[in-house]
Design a protein around this motif. Sequence first.
Motif: not given
Lengths: 191, 110
Positions: A4, A37, A39-40, A42-44, A46-48, A67-68, B34, B50-51, B54, B70, B77-78
């Motif tokens: 990011i 994992m 990537m996921e 990282n995506s979280h 970014f989206e956040g 929050k994560l 998300y 939130e974690g 997953y 994906w 960022i996919p």
Amino acid sequence: MKNIELTSTTAQRIYKDYLKRVEKCLTILSKVDRQEMLMEINSHIFEGMQRFSDNNETDNLLTVLEKLGTPKEFLKPVIADKKIAQAVRTFNPKDVLQALLLNFKNGIIYSVFALLYLLLFVFVFFIASKIIFPTKTGLFYLDDKFQAFGFIQNIDGMNDVLRFWFIPFVTLSAIIFYLLITLLLRFTKKK
Amino acid sequence: MNNLFVHKWTAQVKKGVLSFIVLNILQENEYYGYELIEEVKKNTDIEIAEGTLYPLLNRLKKEELVSSKWVEQESGIPRKYYSLSEKGKINLQEMKEYWVNMSSSIQKLL
């Protein structure tokens, strides 16, 4: 994986540090699983970050990460699960041990397996015993009747039928035993 | 003392129903992680770290109740989208029936 883009150096440091912590928690997983994992997560992040309309990058990042949750805490179940899958696939003793430790709390069944694996040390003990006390360790018969297997103090009149085959025999038994319990572990996971 | 017990109990209940909630949300639409968390929060008053979602999604995927893919984004960022699988739909139906039966019998006790 694409990182990011962050303008503030503080935010960058926080972000990199967090990803590093995630990665550290995932080191026992295979490369593919780890990457997925990461990537996921990282995506979280970014989206956040996209959800904020203001420009307080560092504050926003900290809010998202808070929050994560702590990687070590929330990643625990996924690591335990995947480790078991990996262990029964590879038969690698290191994987098996890690998997059992991670899943130990998950129930009695894993405690039983831990015990079974612990039994493997009996074989190691037998081999060591044969090297130190060659005459007193073996498979002993007296007049065609089984007397003892392993180490025995008093061997009067007994016949060690395995003699120098004892170590190969015990080694082979240990391997078979190991394969059997690992297959059993695989079976319990599949049900 | 009493409060602690209730607190532990609610935590257990939440943990137990989270997968049920996730599957219910996924029956309408496919979502990325998300977004899915936002939906959980919007539809229930469950506050989760939130974690934790997953590992849950991972487990649902392993059980083949959901599938994932994906999807590349302009940002580079996919997003990983989750959707309910056929097996997931069947399982969810059974879970719903169980839920309705259980809640009506508990209702009688209250």
